[in-house]
Write a protein that holds these residues in place. Sequence first.
Motif, mmCIF file in Angstrom:
data_model
loop_
_atom_site.group_PDB
_atom_site.id
_atom_site.type_symbol
_atom_site.label_atom_id
_atom_site.label_comp_id
_atom_site.label_asym_id
_atom_site.label_seq_id
_atom_site.Cartn_x
_atom_site.Cartn_y
_atom_site.Cartn_z
ATOM 1 N N PRO A 126 0.773 -1.187 -0.067
ATOM 2 C CA PRO A 126 0.037 0.015 0.093
ATOM 3 C C PRO A 126 1.031 1.214 0.005
ATOM 4 O O PRO A 126 1.993 1.455 0.392
ATOM 5 N N GLY A 127 0.375 2.334 -0.411
ATOM 6 C CA GLY A 127 0.692 3.737 -0.431
ATOM 7 C C GLY A 127 -0.203 4.562 -0.706
ATOM 8 O O GLY A 127 -1.451 4.368 -0.696
ATOM 9 N N THR A 128 0.089 6.022 -0.880
ATOM 10 C CA THR A 128 -0.798 7.073 -0.881
ATOM 11 C C THR A 128 -0.421 7.996 -1.925
ATOM 12 O O THR A 128 0.888 8.233 -2.198
ATOM 13 N N LEU A 129 -1.553 8.571 -2.587
ATOM 14 C CA LEU A 129 -1.154 9.853 -3.550
ATOM 15 C C LEU A 129 -2.117 10.829 -2.807
ATOM 16 O O LEU A 129 -3.251 10.749 -2.779
ATOM 17 N N THR A 130 -1.335 11.857 -2.448
ATOM 18 C CA THR A 130 -2.390 12.999 -1.696
ATOM 19 C C THR A 130 -2.114 14.258 -2.615
ATOM 20 O O THR A 130 -1.113 14.734 -2.939
ATOM 21 N N SER A 131 -3.536 15.011 -2.756
ATOM 22 C CA SER A 131 -3.586 15.936 -3.531
ATOM 23 C C SER A 131 -2.968 17.096 -2.868
ATOM 24 O O SER A 131 -3.424 17.427 -1.675
ATOM 25 N N LEU A 132 -2.136 17.929 -3.411
ATOM 26 C CA LEU A 132 -1.768 19.261 -2.939
ATOM 27 C C LEU A 132 -2.633 20.303 -3.097
ATOM 28 O O LEU A 132 -2.607 21.340 -2.378
ATOM 29 N N ARG A 133 -3.928 20.221 -3.819
ATOM 30 C CA ARG A 133 -4.875 21.115 -4.058
ATOM 31 C C ARG A 133 -5.766 20.979 -2.759
ATOM 32 O O ARG A 133 -6.065 21.984 -2.204
ATOM 33 N N ASP A 134 -6.467 19.862 -2.249
ATOM 34 C CA ASP A 134 -7.240 19.791 -1.194
ATOM 35 C C ASP A 134 -7.056 18.701 -0.357
ATOM 36 O O ASP A 134 -7.877 18.674 0.316
ATOM 37 N N VAL A 185 -6.779 12.174 0.016
ATOM 38 C CA VAL A 185 -5.799 10.814 -0.210
ATOM 39 C C VAL A 185 -6.193 9.804 -1.115
ATOM 40 O O VAL A 185 -7.340 9.259 -0.947
ATOM 41 N N LEU A 186 -5.567 9.413 -2.061
ATOM 42 C CA LEU A 186 -6.101 8.410 -3.228
ATOM 43 C C LEU A 186 -5.173 7.271 -2.604
ATOM 44 O O LEU A 186 -3.819 7.158 -2.678
ATOM 45 N N PRO A 187 -5.818 6.243 -2.150
ATOM 46 C CA PRO A 187 -4.951 4.776 -1.749
ATOM 47 C C PRO A 187 -4.523 4.296 -3.269
ATOM 48 O O PRO A 187 -5.143 4.297 -4.067
ATOM 49 N N MET A 188 -3.160 3.867 -3.016
ATOM 50 C CA MET A 188 -2.692 3.278 -4.200
ATOM 51 C C MET A 188 -1.900 1.959 -3.734
ATOM 52 O O MET A 188 -1.839 1.749 -2.634
ATOM 53 N N GLN A 189 -1.492 1.238 -4.623
ATOM 54 C CA GLN A 189 -0.716 -0.119 -4.338
ATOM 55 C C GLN A 189 0.335 -0.132 -5.465
ATOM 56 O O GLN A 189 0.027 0.302 -6.711
ATOM 57 N N ILE A 190 1.362 -0.511 -5.035
ATOM 58 C CA ILE A 190 2.494 -0.639 -6.148
ATOM 59 C C ILE A 190 3.049 -2.114 -5.885
ATOM 60 O O ILE A 190 3.278 -2.519 -4.714
ATOM 61 N N GLY A 204 -3.357 19.437 -14.467
ATOM 62 C CA GLY A 204 -2.485 20.207 -13.651
ATOM 63 C C GLY A 204 -2.550 20.175 -12.192
ATOM 64 O O GLY A 204 -1.893 20.765 -11.395
ATOM 65 N N GLN A 205 -3.489 19.136 -11.652
ATOM 66 C CA GLN A 205 -3.626 18.941 -10.105
ATOM 67 C C GLN A 205 -2.182 18.078 -9.697
ATOM 68 O O GLN A 205 -1.885 17.285 -10.503
ATOM 69 N N LYS A 206 -1.407 18.473 -8.640
ATOM 70 C CA LYS A 206 -0.437 17.826 -8.370
ATOM 71 C C LYS A 206 -0.557 17.009 -7.034
ATOM 72 O O LYS A 206 -1.328 17.290 -6.276
ATOM 73 N N TYR A 207 0.232 15.859 -6.914
ATOM 74 C CA TYR A 207 0.218 14.960 -5.753
ATOM 75 C C TYR A 207 1.405 14.744 -5.200
ATOM 76 O O TYR A 207 2.557 14.592 -5.978
ATOM 77 N N ASN A 208 1.427 14.199 -3.973
ATOM 78 C CA ASN A 208 2.811 13.776 -3.461
ATOM 79 C C ASN A 208 2.419 12.046 -3.233
ATOM 80 O O ASN A 208 1.166 11.668 -2.916
ATOM 81 N N LEU A 209 3.399 11.313 -3.609
ATOM 82 C CA LEU A 209 3.233 9.850 -3.471
ATOM 83 C C LEU A 209 4.280 9.243 -2.493
ATOM 84 O O LEU A 209 5.378 9.895 -2.267
ATOM 85 N N GLN A 210 3.564 8.191 -1.614
ATOM 86 C CA GLN A 210 4.447 7.807 -0.595
ATOM 87 C C GLN A 210 3.987 6.162 -0.520
ATOM 88 O O GLN A 210 2.951 5.998 -0.503
ATOM 89 N N PHE A 211 4.892 5.560 -0.378
ATOM 90 C CA PHE A 211 4.715 4.187 -0.063
ATOM 91 C C PHE A 211 5.741 3.475 0.719
ATOM 92 O O PHE A 211 6.920 4.127 1.077
#
Length: 143
Positions: free
Chosen positions: A27-35, A38-43, A136-143
Amino acid sequence: MKKLLLILVLALSACATVPNTFGTMIPGTLTSLRDGTVLPMQIEVTYGSGKITATDPRNGEVFAGTYTAMMETQVLQHSQQTFLGPQVTGQTVQTSGLATGSAVLVGNKGHVMNVTMKIQPGNPPHGFGEATDNRGQKYNLQF
């Protein structure tokens, strides 16, 4: 001989207790810098390339793609000054502890994300990075 056998048995049993995550999704997350959404993600844990997925809870859009990553390397040439000028005497290849990766995630509702990340190999690996979607929306990714 008995001590060697005991050491071998202990080493093998220690290896058996470490879970092998190769080929699994972590598991990981993509977090919107706009609002801040948190988008759950998997890698997928692999060598070199694997699957990556994410889901946007705001609209249910499902993203899927493949990432590719390579270890960062640097080649250093060694030279020595001679009467003919500098002469290459050898080279050293250094490998970083991080892999650089990228992916394109395509959503089922029209969004596309370009992802860049750094991955620290391990069991499990850890990573961080950034993504930008086609609006144009930016996200931070972390896992």
